[in-house]
Design a protein around this motif. Structure first.
Motif, mmCIF file in Angstrom:
data_model
loop_
_atom_site.group_PDB
_atom_site.id
_atom_site.type_symbol
_atom_site.label_atom_id
_atom_site.label_comp_id
_atom_site.label_asym_id
_atom_site.label_seq_id
_atom_site.Cartn_x
_atom_site.Cartn_y
_atom_site.Cartn_z
ATOM 1 N N VAL A 236 34.050 38.553 48.045
ATOM 2 C CA VAL A 236 34.483 37.252 47.520
ATOM 3 C C VAL A 236 35.199 36.456 48.619
ATOM 4 C CG1 VAL A 236 36.014 36.130 45.844
ATOM 5 C CG2 VAL A 236 34.609 38.063 45.153
ATOM 6 N N ILE A 237 36.070 37.143 49.377
ATOM 7 C CA ILE A 237 36.814 36.433 50.436
ATOM 8 C C ILE A 237 35.858 35.931 51.517
ATOM 9 C CG2 ILE A 237 38.508 36.713 52.286
ATOM 10 C CD1 ILE A 237 40.101 38.422 50.426
ATOM 11 N N LEU A 238 34.931 36.822 51.857
ATOM 12 C CA LEU A 238 33.968 36.452 52.897
ATOM 13 C C LEU A 238 33.166 35.222 52.459
ATOM 14 C CD1 LEU A 238 33.735 38.081 55.482
ATOM 15 C CD2 LEU A 238 31.622 39.033 54.614
ATOM 16 N N VAL B 6 48.258 36.062 35.807
ATOM 17 C CA VAL B 6 47.034 36.533 35.143
ATOM 18 C C VAL B 6 46.363 37.637 35.968
ATOM 19 C CG1 VAL B 6 44.754 35.871 34.298
ATOM 20 C CG2 VAL B 6 46.695 34.368 33.908
ATOM 21 N N SER B 7 46.324 37.460 37.300
ATOM 22 C CA SER B 7 45.626 38.482 38.104
ATOM 23 C C SER B 7 46.353 39.828 38.020
ATOM 24 C CB SER B 7 45.431 38.036 39.550
ATOM 25 O OG SER B 7 46.644 38.058 40.228
ATOM 26 N N TYR B 8 47.704 39.821 37.898
ATOM 27 C CA TYR B 8 48.431 41.088 37.738
ATOM 28 C C TYR B 8 48.082 41.743 36.407
ATOM 29 C CZ TYR B 8 51.277 40.585 41.932
ATOM 30 O OH TYR B 8 51.671 40.499 43.237
ATOM 31 N N GLY B 9 48.018 40.916 35.354
ATOM 32 C CA GLY B 9 47.668 41.430 34.015
ATOM 33 C C GLY B 9 46.301 42.102 34.040
ATOM 34 N N ILE B 10 45.378 41.417 34.704
ATOM 35 C CA ILE B 10 44.013 41.969 34.779
ATOM 36 C C ILE B 10 44.000 43.270 35.579
ATOM 37 C CG2 ILE B 10 41.745 41.511 35.796
ATOM 38 C CD1 ILE B 10 41.983 38.677 34.768
ATOM 39 N N ILE C 50 39.064 51.860 44.919
ATOM 40 C CA ILE C 50 38.964 51.313 46.280
ATOM 41 C C ILE C 50 37.563 50.771 46.515
ATOM 42 C CG2 ILE C 50 39.096 51.845 48.728
ATOM 43 C CD1 ILE C 50 41.097 53.996 48.100
ATOM 44 N N ALA C 51 36.563 51.577 46.121
ATOM 45 C CA ALA C 51 35.181 51.171 46.390
ATOM 46 C C ALA C 51 34.890 49.817 45.752
ATOM 47 C CB ALA C 51 34.217 52.225 45.873
ATOM 48 N N MET C 52 35.218 49.683 44.471
ATOM 49 C CA MET C 52 34.903 48.446 43.755
ATOM 50 C C MET C 52 35.803 47.309 44.210
ATOM 51 S SD MET C 52 32.434 49.071 41.957
ATOM 52 C CE MET C 52 31.532 50.527 41.591
ATOM 53 N N ASP C 53 37.104 47.608 44.199
ATOM 54 C CA ASP C 53 38.069 46.556 44.483
ATOM 55 C C ASP C 53 37.881 46.016 45.891
ATOM 56 O OD1 ASP C 53 40.086 44.911 43.850
ATOM 57 O OD2 ASP C 53 41.706 46.319 44.271
ATOM 58 N N SER C 54 37.824 46.940 46.857
ATOM 59 C CA SER C 54 37.748 46.462 48.233
ATOM 60 C C SER C 54 36.404 45.790 48.514
ATOM 61 C CB SER C 54 38.026 47.581 49.234
ATOM 62 O OG SER C 54 37.153 48.638 49.002
ATOM 63 N N ALA D 44 36.002 47.678 33.445
ATOM 64 C CA ALA D 44 36.915 47.778 34.589
ATOM 65 C C ALA D 44 36.396 46.955 35.760
ATOM 66 C CB ALA D 44 37.070 49.239 34.997
ATOM 67 N N ILE D 45 35.084 47.070 36.037
ATOM 68 C CA ILE D 45 34.523 46.346 37.189
ATOM 69 C C ILE D 45 34.527 44.836 36.924
ATOM 70 C CG2 ILE D 45 32.393 46.013 38.530
ATOM 71 C CD1 ILE D 45 31.927 49.082 38.024
ATOM 72 N N PHE D 46 34.195 44.456 35.683
ATOM 73 C CA PHE D 46 34.188 43.031 35.332
ATOM 74 C C PHE D 46 35.602 42.446 35.524
ATOM 75 C CE2 PHE D 46 34.696 39.779 31.922
ATOM 76 C CZ PHE D 46 33.802 38.850 32.433
ATOM 77 N N ALA D 47 36.609 43.170 35.017
ATOM 78 C CA ALA D 47 37.990 42.682 35.125
ATOM 79 C C ALA D 47 38.415 42.600 36.588
ATOM 80 C CB ALA D 47 38.924 43.624 34.359
ATOM 81 N N MET D 48 37.943 43.593 37.371
ATOM 82 C CA MET D 48 38.297 43.614 38.793
ATOM 83 C C MET D 48 37.750 42.376 39.508
ATOM 84 S SD MET D 48 37.503 46.836 41.150
ATOM 85 C CE MET D 48 38.352 48.093 40.306
ATOM 86 N N LEU D 49 36.510 42.028 39.169
ATOM 87 C CA LEU D 49 35.884 40.851 39.807
ATOM 88 C C LEU D 49 36.637 39.575 39.427
ATOM 89 C CD1 LEU D 49 32.093 41.695 39.373
ATOM 90 C CD2 LEU D 49 33.450 41.715 41.473
ATOM 91 N N ILE D 50 36.996 39.435 38.138
ATOM 92 C CA ILE D 50 37.744 38.249 37.700
ATOM 93 C C ILE D 50 39.084 38.192 38.425
ATOM 94 C CG2 ILE D 50 38.888 37.155 35.690
ATOM 95 C CD1 ILE D 50 35.990 37.081 35.187
ATOM 96 N N GLY D 51 39.755 39.373 38.477
ATOM 97 C CA GLY D 51 41.057 39.434 39.141
ATOM 98 C C GLY D 51 40.938 39.026 40.601
ATOM 99 N N ASN D 52 39.887 39.514 41.254
ATOM 100 C CA ASN D 52 39.695 39.171 42.663
ATOM 101 C C ASN D 52 39.436 37.676 42.852
ATOM 102 O OD1 ASN D 52 40.119 41.720 43.518
ATOM 103 N ND2 ASN D 52 37.976 42.294 43.592
ATOM 104 N N GLY D 53 38.733 37.077 41.901
ATOM 105 C CA GLY D 53 38.480 35.630 41.962
ATOM 106 C C GLY D 53 39.794 34.873 41.851
#
Ligand SMILES: Nc1ncnc2c1ncn2[C@@H]1O[C@H](COP(=O)(O)OP(=O)(O)OP(=O)(O)O)[C@@H](O)[C@H]1O
Length: 578
Positions: free
Chosen positions: A148-150, A70-74, A138-142, A22-31
């Motif tokens: 990543v944005i920063l 792709v980011s929605y799928g992830i 929230i913790a992971m995603d945010s 879940a965390i790996f996918a979240m990071l890819i999605g955020n990228g």
């Protein structure tokens, strides 16, 4: 604040695959989410510098659409993993709680009231599971999104501008911590108050007939109103703190915007960054609004989950002081010995048993009689180990009960307590409760021994008649006899009847006693009763008074002693003759 994550670490480790993916996918999605603003910046610069061709624009649009899809799928993938984890955690904790409840004995249930335990097994688990699903998301995603944005702002626009924008954040962090600690305390108070309401509802529903009979509906309603007002006030005090989170965050973000605009404009005028970079920076900055705002929500969830976790752990860490540790096997049947047994209930200064010395030879019947409150039930409770043991020794066949394997001890007893406890279901379910493999013939035999055969013929569906919650559709005497049949079918080495014939008429009682004498002539039976005619056949009768045995012997011996037993027996006989 992150204490709860620490408390749940064993769970996260157990399900590390699920959370890892879940965390790996979240990071890819955020990228991937970063690609669209980057494309916007490129297109604007292309237009500004007159370098944008049709084919370049088409490529940028395709890349734009691809990254979004792709980011929605992830996002769907990691959402499924995380929220699935939340349900698994709830199930695991609920099971743990139920197993704990099933193991605990009296002291535990004196400490926690039923409504409170129900609140912990429902409301508190909900708060914990919200944290394990939505909170982690929230913790992971945010955090990942924020980082990543920063980093992108830092590397692709300007590190100076980025640093200036995040300057107010440490102060915000401190203020959020102060508010979060307050949420923890207030939420715990609100959950405690909710547990009280639960208790009140439970007790009122159970006691509804008495409440009506005494015309206490209005008084009970007013009492309930007081408690709900208390819950409301506690919830409002949580909401007050909650409402301070978002304004605080908005003010901080406003300051960041002002800094970005002012400093960004100066940097464009000095050609340190392009206009396209400043636009992209503004888009990135606007993307930071969500993670920062969610941190407020996260703190809230974490503190509520943490307070609820404390309440659940308090239950799981509370033992009943019974020390479930014995290792010895018990004999199938043996002499029961009480040696100098003295006991007082926890929190009570009064001795309920005083130096009890008693031998109950195997395969005999003991009658226990005496005034109300004299210690009869307490005596068998000590034998059943319902409360921590007092002083002195209790053994069965020479094996002290404290040394016996805990589940072995209860398997040797058939017990019919004073308050007959039946479960919703059919008569068959209730009788075969302790012996699921009992045949129809055995059930009917137990019913016969408990003098229930005539009653069963009148039931609409015989053995398969539903008896309602706690046997609500049965009379008091019927409930008692089903409870007796349930104990008899277990055919245990030792049977204890605690005032179990009080609701049946004299003739029914006589029939049951005659059946018991025949059926259990090679087993040990302890009968506590106020009706002396139930035990006059017993091999030994003890008379208790004020926690001590004051008379003992057979019926004839006790009659000869001309003490409490003789007087009581004559009085009861005269009453029956009247
Ligand atoms: N759970 C408890 N906590 C504290 N004291 C208790 C508890 N249960 C019973 N007692 C006290 O212990 C004493 C003996 O009670 P017990 O229930 O053994 O009497 P009993 O002879 O079985 O009475 P009855 O014939 O009315 O059932 C009483 O003084 C009672 O108040």
């Amino acid at each position: 604040m992150f204490l709860l994550f620490k408390k749940l670490t064993p769970f996260f480790l157990e399900h590390k695959k699920r959370y890892g993916w879940a965390i790996f996918a979240m990071l890819i999605g955020n990228g991937l989410v970063l690609i669209p603003p980057f494309i916007v910046g490129q297109v604007i610069d292309g237009i500004y510098l007159d370098k944008l061709t049709d084919s370049l624009l088409m490529k940028q649009v395709l890349l734009f659409v691809f990254s979004i899809v792709v980011s929605y799928g992830i996002e769907i993938f990691w959402g499924y993993q995380l929220f699935g984890g939340k349900n698994v955690l709830t199930r695991q904790l609920r099971k743990q709680l139920m197993n704990h409840f099933l193991k605990m004995r009296s002291i535990f249930y004196r400490k926690f009231r039923t409504g409170d335990l129900m609140a912990r097994a429902t409301n508190d688990l909900d708060a914990i599971s919200e944290m394990a699903g939505y909170g982690i998301m929230i913790a992971m995603d945010s955090t990942a999104f924020f980082g990543v944005i920063l980093l992108t702002m830092f590397l692709t626009v300007s590190w100076k501008l980025t640093l200036a924008c995040i300057l107010p954040l440490p102060i915000l962090g401190y203020l959020l911590k102060v508010l979060g600690d307050k949420v923890h305390i207030r939420y715990k108070e609100s959950q405690d108050a909710f547990a009280e309401i639960n208790d009140e509802v439970l007790e009122s529903v159970e006691g509804i007939r008495v409440i009506r009979a005494y015309g206490r509906q209005e008084a009970m309603s007013a009492q309930f109103d007081e408690k709900t007002t208390n819950v409301l006030q506690k919830n409002i005090s949580v909401a007050k703190i909650n409402s301070a989170f978002q304004p605080l965050i908005k003010i901080t973000l406003g300051i960041s915007y002002v800094l970005a605009f002012g400093l960004g404009a100066i940097m464009v005028s000095k050609n340190e960054i392009t206009i396209g970079q400043l636009v992209a920076f503004q888009v990135y900055l606007s993307m930071l609004v969500w993670p920062i705002q969610s941190i407020g929500e996260l703190i809230n969830l974490l503190q509520q989950g943490n307070a609820s976790m404390d309440r659940v752990m308090e239950v799981l860490n509370t033992d009943d002081q019974m020390g479930h540790t014995g290792e010895k096997d018990i004999l199938e049947n043996g002499t029961i010995t009480f040696k100098e047994v003295t006991f007082s209930y926890p929190d009570s200064k009064q001795l309920s048993l005083k130096k009890i010395n008693l031998e109950i030879p195997k395969n005999t019947t003991l009658g226990i009689v005496g005034k109300t409150g004299s210690g009869k039930t307490t005596l068998v409770r000590q034998l059943l180990k319902e409360y921590p043991r007092g002083k002195g020794l209790i053994s069965i066949g020479g094996v002290p009960i404290d040394a016996v394997k805990p589940d072995q001890l209860s398997s040797k007893f058939g017990y019919v307590p004073q308050e007959h406890i039946l479960f919703s279901g059919t008569i068959r379910d209730n009788i075969s409760f302790g012996r699921k493999d009992a045949s129809e013939k055995e059930i009917n035999e137990a019913l016969h021994l408990a003098n229930f055969d005539r009653d069963i013929n009148k039931m609409p569906n015989g053995l398969d008649t539903q008896i309602g919650e706690k046997g609500i559709s049965l009379s008091g005497g019927q409930k008692q006899r089903i409870a007796i049949a349930r104990a008899l079918i277990k055919n245990s080495a030792i049977l204890i009847l605690d005032d179990s014939l009080s609701a049946v008429d004299a003739e029914t009682e006589k029939n049951i006693i005659t059946n018991l004498k025949k059926y259990r002539n090679n087993k040990t039976t302890l009968i506590i009763t106020h009706r002396l005619s139930s035990v006059y056949h017993a091999k030994q009768i003890i008379v208790m008074d004020n926690g001590a045995i004051i008379e003992r012997g057979t019926h004839t011996e006790l009659m000869d002693k001309k003490g409490w037993y003789e007087k009581q027996f004559i009085r009861q006989q005269l009453k029956e003759e009247e």
